[in-house]
Design an enzyme around this catalytic site. Structure first.
Site, PDB file in Angstrom:
ATOM      1  N   SER A 126       6.409  45.571  53.702  1.00 28.22           N
ATOM      2  CA  SER A 126       6.105  45.287  52.298  1.00 28.22           C
ATOM      3  C   SER A 126       7.148  45.926  51.393  1.00 28.22           C
ATOM      4  O   SER A 126       7.703  46.986  51.722  1.00 28.22           O
ATOM      5  CB  SER A 126       4.733  45.876  51.970  1.00 28.22           C
ATOM      6  N   TYR A 150      -1.543  53.292  52.414  1.00 26.58           N
ATOM      7  CA  TYR A 150      -1.156  51.949  52.853  1.00 26.58           C
ATOM      8  C   TYR A 150       0.367  51.870  52.993  1.00 26.58           C
ATOM      9  O   TYR A 150       0.897  51.486  54.046  1.00 26.58           O
ATOM     10  CB  TYR A 150      -1.663  50.895  51.860  1.00 26.58           C
ATOM     11  N   LYS A 154       2.998  51.559  56.420  1.00 27.15           N
ATOM     12  CA  LYS A 154       4.106  50.607  56.648  1.00 27.15           C
ATOM     13  C   LYS A 154       5.398  51.365  56.979  1.00 27.15           C
ATOM     14  O   LYS A 154       6.166  50.962  57.865  1.00 27.15           O
ATOM     15  CB  LYS A 154       4.319  49.727  55.411  1.00 27.15           C
TER      16      LYS A 154
HETATM   17  P1  NAD Z   1      -5.172  39.468  55.266  1.00 29.39           P
HETATM   18  O1  NAD Z   1      -6.141  40.600  55.130  1.00 29.39           O
HETATM   19  O2  NAD Z   1      -5.545  38.156  54.714  1.00 29.39           O
HETATM   20  O3  NAD Z   1      -4.786  39.278  56.809  1.00 29.39           O
HETATM   21  C1  NAD Z   1      -4.797  40.332  57.735  1.00 29.39           C
HETATM   22  C2  NAD Z   1      -5.573  39.857  58.949  1.00 29.39           C
HETATM   23  O4  NAD Z   1      -5.586  40.869  59.934  1.00 29.39           O
HETATM   24  C3  NAD Z   1      -7.028  39.513  58.644  1.00 29.39           C
HETATM   25  O5  NAD Z   1      -7.307  38.239  59.178  1.00 29.39           O
HETATM   26  C4  NAD Z   1      -7.836  40.611  59.333  1.00 29.39           C
HETATM   27  O6  NAD Z   1      -9.095  40.137  59.783  1.00 29.39           O
HETATM   28  C5  NAD Z   1      -6.895  40.996  60.465  1.00 29.39           C
HETATM   29  N1  NAD Z   1      -7.025  42.375  60.940  1.00 29.39           N
HETATM   30  C6  NAD Z   1      -6.995  43.506  60.210  1.00 29.39           C
HETATM   31  N2  NAD Z   1      -7.087  44.568  61.016  1.00 29.39           N
HETATM   32  C7  NAD Z   1      -7.158  44.099  62.287  1.00 29.39           C
HETATM   33  C8  NAD Z   1      -7.270  44.703  63.565  1.00 29.39           C
HETATM   34  N3  NAD Z   1      -7.334  46.042  63.698  1.00 29.39           N
HETATM   35  N4  NAD Z   1      -7.311  43.924  64.651  1.00 29.39           N
HETATM   36  C9  NAD Z   1      -7.264  42.566  64.536  1.00 29.39           C
HETATM   37  N5  NAD Z   1      -7.166  41.940  63.357  1.00 29.39           N
HETATM   38  C10 NAD Z   1      -7.115  42.697  62.242  1.00 29.39           C
HETATM   39  O7  NAD Z   1      -3.796  39.966  54.644  1.00 29.39           O
HETATM   40  P2  NAD Z   1      -2.468  39.158  54.334  1.00 29.39           P
HETATM   41  O8  NAD Z   1      -2.298  39.129  52.869  1.00 29.39           O
HETATM   42  O9  NAD Z   1      -2.409  37.922  55.098  1.00 29.39           O
HETATM   43  O10 NAD Z   1      -1.404  40.197  54.900  1.00 29.39           O
HETATM   44  C11 NAD Z   1      -0.892  40.117  56.211  1.00 29.39           C
HETATM   45  C12 NAD Z   1       0.028  41.291  56.450  1.00 29.39           C
HETATM   46  O11 NAD Z   1       1.073  41.279  55.479  1.00 29.39           O
HETATM   47  C13 NAD Z   1      -0.647  42.657  56.340  1.00 29.39           C
HETATM   48  O12 NAD Z   1      -0.110  43.502  57.337  1.00 29.39           O
HETATM   49  C14 NAD Z   1      -0.234  43.137  54.965  1.00 29.39           C
HETATM   50  O13 NAD Z   1      -0.194  44.535  54.872  1.00 29.39           O
HETATM   51  C15 NAD Z   1       1.149  42.540  54.829  1.00 29.39           C
HETATM   52  N6  NAD Z   1       1.560  42.341  53.427  1.00 29.39           N
HETATM   53  C16 NAD Z   1       0.760  41.592  52.605  1.00 29.39           C
HETATM   54  C17 NAD Z   1       1.127  41.429  51.273  1.00 29.39           C
HETATM   55  C18 NAD Z   1       0.264  40.638  50.327  1.00 29.39           C
HETATM   56  O14 NAD Z   1       0.423  40.776  49.114  1.00 29.39           O
HETATM   57  N7  NAD Z   1      -0.642  39.784  50.778  1.00 29.39           N
HETATM   58  C19 NAD Z   1       2.306  42.016  50.790  1.00 29.39           C
HETATM   59  C20 NAD Z   1       3.093  42.748  51.663  1.00 29.39           C
HETATM   60  C21 NAD Z   1       2.709  42.915  52.994  1.00 29.39           C
HETATM   61  C1  UD1 Z   2       0.410  45.007  44.935  1.00 23.21           C
HETATM   62  C2  UD1 Z   2       0.194  46.224  45.781  1.00 23.21           C
HETATM   63  C3  UD1 Z   2       1.451  46.531  46.565  1.00 23.21           C
HETATM   64  C4  UD1 Z   2       1.868  45.340  47.402  1.00 23.21           C
HETATM   65  C5  UD1 Z   2       2.088  44.171  46.449  1.00 23.21           C
HETATM   66  C6  UD1 Z   2       2.488  42.942  47.240  1.00 23.21           C
HETATM   67  C7  UD1 Z   2      -1.447  47.438  44.434  1.00 23.21           C
HETATM   68  C8  UD1 Z   2      -1.686  48.620  43.551  1.00 23.21           C
HETATM   69  N1  UD1 Z   2      -0.173  47.312  44.898  1.00 23.21           N
HETATM   70  O1  UD1 Z   2       1.272  45.421  43.913  1.00 23.21           O
HETATM   71  O2  UD1 Z   2       1.264  47.622  47.425  1.00 23.21           O
HETATM   72  O3  UD1 Z   2       3.058  45.607  48.091  1.00 23.21           O
HETATM   73  O4  UD1 Z   2       0.874  43.928  45.716  1.00 23.21           O
HETATM   74  O5  UD1 Z   2       1.601  41.931  47.166  1.00 23.21           O
HETATM   75  O6  UD1 Z   2      -2.346  46.685  44.756  1.00 23.21           O
HETATM   76  N2  UD1 Z   2      -1.776  42.895  36.784  1.00 23.21           N
HETATM   77  C9  UD1 Z   2      -2.441  42.680  35.580  1.00 23.21           C
HETATM   78  N3  UD1 Z   2      -3.773  42.401  35.646  1.00 23.21           N
HETATM   79  C10 UD1 Z   2      -4.480  42.324  36.810  1.00 23.21           C
HETATM   80  C11 UD1 Z   2      -3.794  42.536  38.034  1.00 23.21           C
HETATM   81  C12 UD1 Z   2      -2.439  42.830  37.983  1.00 23.21           C
HETATM   82  O7  UD1 Z   2      -1.847  42.743  34.522  1.00 23.21           O
HETATM   83  O8  UD1 Z   2      -5.695  42.092  36.776  1.00 23.21           O
HETATM   84  C13 UD1 Z   2      -0.318  43.148  36.745  1.00 23.21           C
HETATM   85  C14 UD1 Z   2       0.121  44.455  37.399  1.00 23.21           C
HETATM   86  O9  UD1 Z   2       0.097  45.504  36.464  1.00 23.21           O
HETATM   87  C15 UD1 Z   2       1.539  44.075  37.859  1.00 23.21           C
HETATM   88  C16 UD1 Z   2       1.444  42.590  38.194  1.00 23.21           C
HETATM   89  O10 UD1 Z   2       0.295  42.125  37.504  1.00 23.21           O
HETATM   90  O11 UD1 Z   2       2.445  44.222  36.794  1.00 23.21           O
HETATM   91  C17 UD1 Z   2       1.260  42.306  39.675  1.00 23.21           C
HETATM   92  O12 UD1 Z   2       0.164  43.067  40.171  1.00 23.21           O
HETATM   93  P1  UD1 Z   2      -0.386  42.870  41.676  1.00 23.21           P
HETATM   94  O13 UD1 Z   2      -0.638  41.445  41.928  1.00 23.21           O
HETATM   95  O14 UD1 Z   2      -1.516  43.832  41.846  1.00 23.21           O
HETATM   96  O15 UD1 Z   2       0.843  43.274  42.597  1.00 23.21           O
HETATM   97  P2  UD1 Z   2       1.707  44.636  42.657  1.00 23.21           P
HETATM   98  O16 UD1 Z   2       1.424  45.525  41.518  1.00 23.21           O
HETATM   99  O17 UD1 Z   2       3.118  44.264  42.827  1.00 23.21           O
END
Ligand code: NAD
Ligand code: UD1
Length: 346
Positions: A126, A150, A154
């Site tokens: 991330s 979190y 990572k």
């Molecule tokens: P998500 O929660 O939708 O998907 C994660 C999946 O992993 C879920 O289906 C959950 O049931 C499964 N899971 C969690 N722990 C588990 C375990 N111990 N064993 C088996 N399954 C397990 O999240 P996502 O948004 O799809 O994110 C996927 C990955 O990408 C995560 O590792 C997250 O940290 C990373 N990531 C997400 C974002 C984002 O904004 N969505 C940003 C940066 C990184």
């Molecule tokens: C979040 C995660 C970060 C992750 C990233 C990637 C948190 C605190 N951080 O950050 O660890 O890597 O997503 O997906 O969850 N905002 C509003 N109103 C809202 C929600 C958000 O104004 O109700 C603003 C926030 O202040 C920010 C922007 O929208 O400026 C994006 O916010 P968000 O979607 O939560 O993502 P990140 O802050 O980047």
């Protein structure tokens, strides 16, 4: 490119979109997911969209016996490792649960891979590993830091991967640092289905647009950005899914553990995203300004040069596409996967 791929966390948001692209590219796919944050309906719909089946194993990634069984069942070429917990606020209150799930889960997976002789991994990292970035756009060689468990989980996993690659050159590990994934498959059949009140901007915005919440609170209007609101690099989840296929393809050429940003390279403010959502929906989004959210940074966007060079990949979709597809998903599934079940697919 039709090698069998194991996808941990493949029933989740990014995982389900990536599994669909893998199936469309012809890969046999096995998903391991404990469904702690997913609904099996997601995979049922992925199968329906792909016209192909996914092998599904409901298990925890820390379950070594389950992993060994999957590796014994067929020669897995590579693992895409999404499984993890991802809520920043929750991680601060439950650090042990986050380290146990994310770090111990990855260790168990890597040990099972080593034992099976499968040494190709694509890992979901991330942009949070950059902390408050010293300069923009963010390049992969910038200093890394974490401000919550979190993010620290990572960073620890990235370090484990780097150590492993140093110890044994047979490993190829792509550490994909996602910026802000949003949007949904253009069919509106799969998308992000958060439980409870969303913390992140896009899912909250969608619930305001659909009338489920009265207004959006915009956290901060005094950031040093052109319109005073926070800037992020939103990336369409389908672009992100394609990024994983590009990483799989490039993996044999990547030296050791390679960190790669996946973003668009373009910053977008909160107000700009709200405006794009108004265009997508065709009506105004009620919003109010609120104080800054503690821990938020002003701006964050990627330098995507490494992804272009190493993966021959770049994002192609803009904020308009992201809002259009996210809105289709929301409109067609107002209660997420609980809205309507596809019977008999899994
Ligand atoms: P998500 O929660 O939708 O998907 C994660 C999946 O992993 C879920 O289906 C959950 O049931 C499964 N899971 C969690 N722990 C588990 C375990 N111990 N064993 C088996 N399954 C397990 O999240 P996502 O948004 O799809 O994110 C996927 C990955 O990408 C995560 O590792 C997250 O940290 C990373 N990531 C997400 C974002 C984002 O904004 N969505 C940003 C940066 C990184
Ligand atoms: C979040 C995660 C970060 C992750 C990233 C990637 C948190 C605190 N951080 O950050 O660890 O890597 O997503 O997906 O969850 N905002 C509003 N109103 C809202 C929600 C958000 O104004 O109700 C603003 C926030 O202040 C920010 C922007 O929208 O400026 C994006 O916010 P968000 O979607 O939560 O993502 P990140 O802050 O980047």
């Amino acid at each position: 490119m039709t090698q069998p791929i194991l996808v941990t966390g493949g029933a989740g948001y990014i995982g389900s979109h990536t599994v669909l692209e893998l199936l469309k590219a012809g890969h046999p796919v096995t998903v391991l997911d404990n469904l702690s944050n997913a609904n099996p309906e997601a995979l049922a719909r992925v199968q329906e969209l792909a016209g192909r089946e996914v092998a599904f194993c409901r298990a925890d990634v820390r379950d070594r016996a389950a992993l060994d069984g999957l590796f014994r069942a067929q020669p897995i070429h590579a693992v895409i490792h999404f499984a993890g917990l991802k809520a920043v606020g929750e991680s601060t209150g439950q650090p042990l649960r986050y380290y146990q799930n994310n770090v111990a889960g990855t260790l168990t997976l890597l040990e099972a891979m080593e034992a099976a002789g499968c040494r190709n991994l694509v890992f979901s990292s991330s942009a949070t590993v950059y902390g408050d970035p010293a300069a923009l756009p963010i390049t992969e060689d910038m200093p890394l830091s974490a401000t919550n468990p979190y993010g620290q989980s990572k960073l620890i996993i990235e370090d484990i991967c780097r150590d492993l690659a140093k110890a044994d050159p047979r490993w190829h590990l792509a550490l994909l640092r996602y910026f802000n994934p949003v949007g949904a498959h253009p069919s509106g059949r799969i998308g992000e289905d958060p439980l409870g009140t969303p913390n992140n901007l896009m899912p909250y915005l969608l619930q305001v647009a659909s009338g489920r919440r009265p207004h959006l609170s915009i956290f901060g209007r005094d950031y040093p950005t052109p319109d005073g609101t926070g800037i992020r690099d939103y990336i369409h989840v389908m672009d992100l899914a394609r990024g994983h296929l590009a990483a799989l393809k490039a993996l044999p050429e990547l030296p050791g553990a390679t960190a790669i940003n996946l973003g668009t390279g373009r910053g977008c403010s909160v107000l700009e995203l709200v405006a794009a959502m108004e265009v997508a929906t065709g009506f105004p989004i009620p919003r109010q300004f609120a104080p800054r959210r503690p821990g938020d940074i002003a701006s964050c966007y990627a330098d995507c040069g490494s992804a272009e060079r190493l993966l021959d990949w770049r994002a192609t979709q803009d904020q308009g596409d992201m809002c259009r597809d996210a809105w289709s998903w929301q409109r067609l599934n107002p209660d997420g996967y609980r809205s309507q079940l596809t019977k008999g697919m899994l």
